[in-house]
Design a protein around this motif. Structure first.
Motif, short mmCIF file in Angstrom:
data_model
loop_
_atom_site.label_atom_id
_atom_site.label_comp_id
_atom_site.label_asym_id
_atom_site.label_seq_id
_atom_site.Cartn_x
_atom_site.Cartn_y
_atom_site.Cartn_z
N ALA A 24 0.83 -1.20 0.00
CA ALA A 24 0.00 0.00 0.00
C ALA A 24 0.87 1.25 0.00
O ALA A 24 0.55 2.24 -0.68
CB ALA A 24 -0.93 -0.01 1.21
N GLY A 25 1.97 1.21 0.72
CA GLY A 25 2.89 2.36 0.76
C GLY A 25 3.53 2.62 -0.59
O GLY A 25 3.62 3.76 -1.04
N ALA A 27 2.35 1.74 -3.50
CA ALA A 27 1.30 2.22 -4.41
C ALA A 27 1.00 3.69 -4.15
O ALA A 27 0.83 4.47 -5.09
CB ALA A 27 0.03 1.38 -4.24
N SER A 28 0.97 4.10 -2.90
CA SER A 28 0.69 5.49 -2.56
C SER A 28 1.76 6.42 -3.12
O SER A 28 1.47 7.46 -3.70
CB SER A 28 0.58 5.65 -1.05
N VAL A 29 3.03 6.03 -2.95
CA VAL A 29 4.13 6.84 -3.48
C VAL A 29 4.08 6.90 -5.00
O VAL A 29 4.27 7.96 -5.60
CB VAL A 29 5.49 6.28 -2.99
N ARG A 32 0.43 8.74 -6.01
CA ARG A 32 0.13 10.08 -5.51
C ARG A 32 1.37 10.70 -4.85
O ARG A 32 1.38 10.94 -3.64
CB ARG A 32 -1.01 10.01 -4.51
N ARG A 129 -4.04 -1.96 -6.36
CA ARG A 129 -3.14 -0.91 -5.89
C ARG A 129 -2.81 0.13 -6.95
O ARG A 129 -2.61 1.29 -6.62
CB ARG A 129 -1.83 -1.53 -5.40
N ARG A 133 -4.93 4.80 -11.91
CA ARG A 133 -4.30 5.85 -12.71
C ARG A 133 -4.34 5.47 -14.18
O ARG A 133 -3.96 4.38 -14.56
CB ARG A 133 -2.86 6.05 -12.28
#
Length: 163
Positions: A24-25, A27-29, A32, A129, A133
């Motif tokens: 999750a981390g 994917a977040s970086v 976004r 994840r 986009r």
């Protein structure tokens, strides 16, 4: 551990219960990025200091000369990939964000999945994840530029050594 760099890759090697939050981390970086002004400025200044240090290193200067002689202007290998003081000094968070938006898209990415997951489950795990986009446009191919002959470069080098 997670490692990221200017070469635009990330490696994730979590084990056990940390696997989900780590994915999750990442994917977040990737999806976004925050890219705050202060951090972009700090990284820019660190890179400029490194470029200044490299000017005193013969191997770096040799690579610069080699690339400039052998590879024509306009080709990605004509310059060192890490940039130079002119290109780096002009970077700010807006330019970095615009570059990210234009180039870091699903059409320019490869998602590799390995570990405790089955092949049928992998596409769904990636889509959960990274599926939100969409590509901003068609993938752009790098420019096609023919490299110069190494023979001519070698002759010039040999002639300069004799002089």
């Amino acid at each position: 551990p997670l490692s990221c760099g200017a070469w635009a890759d990330a490696t994730l090697r979590p084990t056990g219960a940390r696997d989900g939050p780590a994915r999750a981390g990442v994917a977040s970086v990737a999806m976004r990025p925050v890219l705050p002004r202060s951090e972009v400025a700090r990284q820019r200044d660190l890179r400029l200091a490194r470029i200044l240090q490299q000017r005193a290193q013969p191997d770096t200067m040799a690579a610069l000369a080699f690339n400039a002689l052998l590879v024509p202007a306009g080709h990605p290998y004509h310059h060192l990939s890490a940039g130079d003081s002119i290109t780096i000094s002009g970077l700010d968070s807006g330019k970095v964000r615009a570059f990210y938006t234009a180039h870091y898209s699903p059409s320019n990415a490869i998602l590799g999945i390995a570990g405790d997951i089955t092949l049928p489950d992998a596409p769904a795990a990636g889509a959960r994840r990274f599926g939100g986009r969409r590509a901003p446009g068609a993938r752009r191919a790098p420019p096609r530029v023919a490299a110069r002959s190494a023979v001519g470069w070698a002759r010039r080098l040999a002639a300069s050594r004799r002089a």
